[in-house]
Design an enzyme around this catalytic site. Structure first.
Site, PDB file in Angstrom:
ATOM      1  N   GLN A  10       0.915  -1.030  -0.073  1.00 46.88           N
ATOM      2  CA  GLN A  10      -0.160   0.111  -0.146  1.00 46.88           C
ATOM      3  C   GLN A  10       0.712   1.229   0.249  1.00 46.88           C
ATOM      4  O   GLN A  10       2.037   1.360   0.387  1.00 46.88           O
ATOM      5  CB  GLN A  10      -0.962  -0.067   1.107  1.00 46.88           C
ATOM      6  CG  GLN A  10      -0.367  -0.076   2.643  1.00 46.88           C
ATOM      7  CD  GLN A  10      -1.408  -0.182   3.493  1.00 46.88           C
ATOM      8  OE1 GLN A  10      -1.921  -1.391   3.880  1.00 46.88           O
ATOM      9  NE2 GLN A  10      -1.946   0.838   4.087  1.00 46.88           N
ATOM     10  N   SER A  90       5.360  -6.727   1.462  1.00 49.74           N
ATOM     11  CA  SER A  90       4.367  -6.468   2.443  1.00 49.74           C
ATOM     12  C   SER A  90       2.999  -7.135   1.787  1.00 49.74           C
ATOM     13  O   SER A  90       3.069  -8.101   1.551  1.00 49.74           O
ATOM     14  CB  SER A  90       4.268  -5.139   2.862  1.00 49.74           C
ATOM     15  OG  SER A  90       3.180  -4.914   3.799  1.00 49.74           O
ATOM     16  N   LEU A  91       1.885  -6.440   1.767  1.00 51.11           N
ATOM     17  CA  LEU A  91       0.782  -6.636   1.166  1.00 51.11           C
ATOM     18  C   LEU A  91       0.918  -7.292  -0.278  1.00 51.11           C
ATOM     19  O   LEU A  91       0.318  -8.428  -0.657  1.00 51.11           O
ATOM     20  CB  LEU A  91      -0.133  -5.445   0.805  1.00 51.11           C
ATOM     21  CG  LEU A  91      -1.369  -5.514  -0.027  1.00 51.11           C
ATOM     22  CD1 LEU A  91      -2.445  -6.496   0.561  1.00 51.11           C
ATOM     23  CD2 LEU A  91      -1.772  -4.223  -0.485  1.00 51.11           C
ATOM     24  N   ARG A 115      -6.878  -8.794   6.951  1.00 55.01           N
ATOM     25  CA  ARG A 115      -5.558  -8.493   7.397  1.00 55.01           C
ATOM     26  C   ARG A 115      -5.254  -6.851   7.778  1.00 55.01           C
ATOM     27  O   ARG A 115      -4.957  -6.499   8.762  1.00 55.01           O
ATOM     28  CB  ARG A 115      -4.514  -8.724   6.377  1.00 55.01           C
ATOM     29  CG  ARG A 115      -2.866  -8.375   6.477  1.00 55.01           C
ATOM     30  CD  ARG A 115      -2.051  -8.645   5.167  1.00 55.01           C
ATOM     31  NE  ARG A 115      -0.810  -8.725   5.237  1.00 55.01           N
ATOM     32  CZ  ARG A 115      -0.221  -7.378   5.269  1.00 55.01           C
ATOM     33  NH1 ARG A 115      -0.841  -6.236   4.606  1.00 55.01           N
ATOM     34  NH2 ARG A 115       1.232  -7.327   5.476  1.00 55.01           N
ATOM     35  N   HIS A 211       4.338  -4.118  10.487  1.00 57.27           N
ATOM     36  CA  HIS A 211       5.532  -4.727  10.603  1.00 57.27           C
ATOM     37  C   HIS A 211       6.299  -4.556  11.839  1.00 57.27           C
ATOM     38  O   HIS A 211       7.624  -4.802  11.792  1.00 57.27           O
ATOM     39  CB  HIS A 211       6.597  -4.567   9.415  1.00 57.27           C
ATOM     40  CG  HIS A 211       5.599  -5.004   8.206  1.00 57.27           C
ATOM     41  ND1 HIS A 211       5.407  -6.199   7.831  1.00 57.27           N
ATOM     42  CD2 HIS A 211       5.095  -4.132   7.141  1.00 57.27           C
ATOM     43  CE1 HIS A 211       4.838  -6.321   6.702  1.00 57.27           C
ATOM     44  NE2 HIS A 211       4.689  -5.186   6.372  1.00 57.27           N
ATOM     45  N   GLN A 260       5.004 -12.314   8.897  1.00 52.86           N
ATOM     46  CA  GLN A 260       5.152 -10.946   8.051  1.00 52.86           C
ATOM     47  C   GLN A 260       4.562  -9.929   8.758  1.00 52.86           C
ATOM     48  O   GLN A 260       4.901  -8.682   8.476  1.00 52.86           O
ATOM     49  CB  GLN A 260       4.914 -11.482   6.569  1.00 52.86           C
ATOM     50  CG  GLN A 260       5.266 -10.202   5.559  1.00 52.86           C
ATOM     51  CD  GLN A 260       3.791  -9.951   4.652  1.00 52.86           C
ATOM     52  OE1 GLN A 260       2.849  -9.518   5.274  1.00 52.86           O
ATOM     53  NE2 GLN A 260       3.995  -9.816   3.663  1.00 52.86           N
TER      54      GLN A 260
END
Length: 321
Positions: A10, A90-91, A115, A211, A260
């Site tokens: 994102q 990430s995403l 999530r 994170h 993660q």
């Protein structure tokens, strides 16, 4: 030529980001599938905004997955070759897994919405923060975070129930590391980093300390949904964020995705791992060119392209012809 496909997280979202691709049959079908899977018109938000709503984490994460996957589907439908390896920031790791066949698009969209909610709800709004540290190496940033965290030892938390800790969250490129933690600890780490010679220490406009260990509860919520979804083994190797490793067994994929959510994204190492696997060209699929820009800094020998609209799709197809 070996191809690595990468997918952004994102931050690169924009209203209208699928306008030039949405009428292609393969993309239109994917958009319909996404709206049905979520039970709401995500496509209308992407097409018309408002930008403030698209920027909400619970909307951004599924929107970015849809956009990255749409660019990939358009590429394949136009005759573009498939990847030899994939990764996502990430995403974007969920998008990469979906492109590689580990998740069905509808299931992946529902997962990333959960999530997003879990990550947002892990700490009270306003109590967490993130900041970009430029000009220090990884070990210096780790040291700044330790020093900042230790400065709060023995004190009552700034926000009840939220420990004042700060940690590296994204190792994005050499001398570019994002940190995350409680707002007070992140502010302190920025002061320490500047005293250590950082060129910049900039708070980021985010809604949670992504994170970081403060999101451990989000990982626990995500674990239940991931096990229920039961991913398949991806058809091409995926280098994951948390271990910088290729894991193909479904149970290993679930474990890596759970960790993660509250461990750092080791993107610099991921790009170097793809290069070490023999990949000579990297193509980013999704809005913007953030990962393409980072790759040029991390591995200057890689040829890099970005497919984010109809024009870039056509130009990239010509490049590799």
């Amino acid at each position: 030529m070996k191809l690595a496909f990468v997918f952004p997280g994102q931050g690169s979202q924009a209203v209208g980001m699928l306008d030039t691709l949405k009428d292609r049959p393969e993309v239109a079908a994917l958009i319909d599938e996404a709206d049905a899977a979520l039970g709401e018109p995500l496509s209308a938000l992407i097409a018309g905004g408002p930008a403030e709503s698209l920027a909400l984490t619970v909307n951004t994460q599924p929107a970015m997955l849809l956009a990255g996957l749409a660019c990939y589907r358009a590429w394949r439908a136009a005759g573009g070759p498939d990847a030899d390896a994939v990764a996502g920031h990430s995403l974007g790791e969920y998008t990469a897994l979906t492109a590689a066949g580990a998740f069905e698009p509808g299931a992946a969209l529902r997962l990333v919405r959960l999530r997003a909610r879990a990550m947002q709800e892990a700490v009270p709004v306003g109590s967490g923060s993130m900041a970009a540290i430029l000009g220090l190496d990884d070990d210096q940033v780790r040291a700044a975070c330790r020093q900042a965290t230790e400065s709060f030892a023995g004190a009552a938390p700034s926000t009840p129930g939220v420990p004042d800790v700060v940690e590296p969250a994204n190792f994005n490129a050499p001398s570019q590391v994002v940190i995350a933690g409680s707002k007070a600890a992140v502010d302190k780490a920025c002061e320490v980093a500047k005293a250590m010679g950082a060129k910049r220490a900039m708070p980021l406009a985010v809604s949670a300390p992504f994170h970081s260990s403060l999101l451990k509860s989000a990982g626990e919520r995500l674990a239940v949904a991931l096990r229920d979804t039961a991913p398949a083994s991806p058809r091409v190797p995926l280098v994951n964020n948390v271990d910088v490793a290729v894991r193909s067994a479904p149970v290993e994929i679930v474990d890596a995705l759970v960790r993660q959510s509250y461990r750092p994204v080791r993107w610099t190492e991921v790009v170097r791992a793809l290069e070490a696997m023999g990949c000579t060209r990297m193509i980013e699929f999704g809005p913007g060119k953030v990962l393409a820009g980072l790759a040029k800094r991390i591995a200057p020998g890689l040829q890099v392209s970005a497919v984010h609209d109809a024009a870039s799709l056509e130009s990239t197809l010509k490049e590799i012809a």
